[in-house]
Every structure is written in C-alpha cells, then in structure tokens.
Design a protein around this motif. Structure first.
Motif, short mmCIF file in Angstrom:
data_model
loop_
_atom_site.label_atom_id
_atom_site.label_comp_id
_atom_site.label_asym_id
_atom_site.label_seq_id
_atom_site.Cartn_x
_atom_site.Cartn_y
_atom_site.Cartn_z
N GLU A 6 16.94 0.54 9.02
CA GLU A 6 17.45 1.48 10.01
C GLU A 6 18.96 1.60 9.90
N SER A 7 19.46 2.75 10.29
CA SER A 7 20.91 2.97 10.35
C SER A 7 21.18 4.07 11.36
N GLY A 8 22.45 4.23 11.71
CA GLY A 8 22.85 5.33 12.57
C GLY A 8 23.19 4.94 14.00
N GLY A 9 22.93 3.68 14.35
CA GLY A 9 23.28 3.26 15.70
C GLY A 9 24.78 3.18 15.88
N GLY A 10 25.20 2.97 17.12
CA GLY A 10 26.62 2.84 17.39
C GLY A 10 26.92 2.98 18.86
N LEU A 11 28.19 3.18 19.15
CA LEU A 11 28.68 3.33 20.52
C LEU A 11 28.97 4.80 20.79
N VAL A 12 28.46 5.29 21.91
CA VAL A 12 28.66 6.69 22.25
C VAL A 12 28.80 6.80 23.75
N GLN A 13 29.50 7.79 24.22
CA GLN A 13 29.63 8.02 25.65
C GLN A 13 28.37 8.69 26.20
N ALA A 14 28.14 8.50 27.46
CA ALA A 14 27.01 9.15 28.11
C ALA A 14 27.09 10.66 27.90
N GLY A 15 25.96 11.25 27.59
CA GLY A 15 25.91 12.68 27.29
C GLY A 15 26.06 13.00 25.82
N SER A 17 25.50 12.16 21.49
CA SER A 17 24.35 12.21 20.59
C SER A 17 24.51 11.22 19.45
N LEU A 18 23.37 10.77 18.96
CA LEU A 18 23.30 9.95 17.76
C LEU A 18 22.04 10.32 17.00
N THR A 19 22.08 10.12 15.69
CA THR A 19 20.88 10.30 14.87
C THR A 19 20.59 9.00 14.13
N LEU A 20 19.43 8.44 14.39
CA LEU A 20 18.99 7.24 13.69
C LEU A 20 18.17 7.63 12.47
N SER A 21 18.28 6.82 11.42
CA SER A 21 17.50 7.02 10.21
C SER A 21 16.80 5.71 9.84
N CYS A 22 15.64 5.84 9.26
CA CYS A 22 14.89 4.67 8.79
C CYS A 22 14.28 5.02 7.45
N VAL A 79 12.37 8.49 8.16
CA VAL A 79 12.06 9.05 9.48
C VAL A 79 13.35 9.05 10.30
N TYR A 80 13.53 10.08 11.09
CA TYR A 80 14.76 10.27 11.85
C TYR A 80 14.46 10.31 13.34
N LEU A 81 15.47 9.97 14.13
CA LEU A 81 15.39 10.14 15.57
C LEU A 81 16.71 10.75 16.04
N GLN A 82 16.67 12.02 16.38
CA GLN A 82 17.83 12.71 16.93
C GLN A 82 17.84 12.45 18.43
N MET A 83 18.91 11.84 18.92
CA MET A 83 19.01 11.48 20.33
C MET A 83 20.15 12.26 20.97
N ASN A 84 19.83 13.10 21.91
CA ASN A 84 20.81 13.89 22.63
C ASN A 84 20.84 13.48 24.10
N SER A 85 21.88 13.89 24.79
CA SER A 85 22.02 13.61 26.23
C SER A 85 21.78 12.13 26.52
N LEU A 86 22.40 11.29 25.76
CA LEU A 86 22.17 9.85 25.90
C LEU A 86 22.65 9.33 27.25
#
Length: 129
Positions: A6-15, A17-22, A79-86
C-alpha cells in the motif's frame, strides 16, 4: 508468495483528499475481489470498500458512501481508493486485502470474517481538524 504494497497515506486537513494505492504480486490479481479495510484501536475491523474481480460491482461501508471511490486496474495489478471530504474520524491505518477464492464477491470480502485474508502492511491516514 502473495505480497501487497500500500501507498498514498499521509496527513491531510479535514475536507481534503487522498488516494491510496495497493499493488499486488504473487497471485492472479484479476481472479479475486479486492478491498480496503481499517481498524481503529479498540474497534472491530471495518470493510471500507471492496470491488469485484472485474471492475463494475462495488461495496461501500455506510460511513464512507458518497465520499470514497474504489477502482482497480487489472493490467497494473493495482487497486485504488480515492478518499474525498476526509474527516478526523477517518484517521487510522488502511489495509489492502483479498481472499483467494474466486467465488468471493465484493460484499463477501468486505463483510465476512471466516476465510483467510491476505493482507498488506498498511498505510496511515491522518486527518487533522
């Protein structure tokens, strides 16, 4: 030997986005449903989102519906996970996993606990308020 990175994690402010990849290796990637999971300390494992062998059928936990989008590329074995409005409550380790059973669909993968799962090492997502 099955390996999922897995990759793509990190620190983000509320609201934000991040995209995880595996990216998976050591298995016939296109034969199996794939999914993303998370487990906060003291809580049960949650199947966040899972996708069928062939892109088309997806499952989302109620907590992420409308915010997260799962996709896969069977050529790239990814496989990807697009995460919005975190939200801050999305803060946790995210894991990629599969069950090497061709009859397991996306719903089975995300909600079952009876089969043997192949797990990645995880990637940390931290959402600040």
């Amino acid at each position: 030997q099955v390996r999922m990175a897995e990759s793509g994690g990190g620190l983000v402010q509320a609201g934000g986005s991040l995209t995880l990849s595996c990216t998976a290796s050591g298995l016939t990637f296109g034969a199996y449903a794939m999914g993303w999971f998370r487990q906060a300390p003291g809580k049960e494992r949650e199947g966040v989102s899972c996708i069928s062998r062939y892109p088309g059928s997806t499952y989302y936990a109620d907590s992420v519906k409308g915010r997260f989008t799962i996709s896969r590329d069977n050529v790239k074995n990814t496989v990807y996970l697009q995460m919005n409005s975190l939200k801050p409550e999305d803060t946790v380790m995210y894991y990629c996993a599969t069950v090497r059973r061709t009859y397991y669909n996306e719903y089975d993968l995300c909600t079952s606990s009876y089969e043997s799962y192949d797990w990645g090492q995880g990637t940390q997502v931290t959402v600040s308020s």
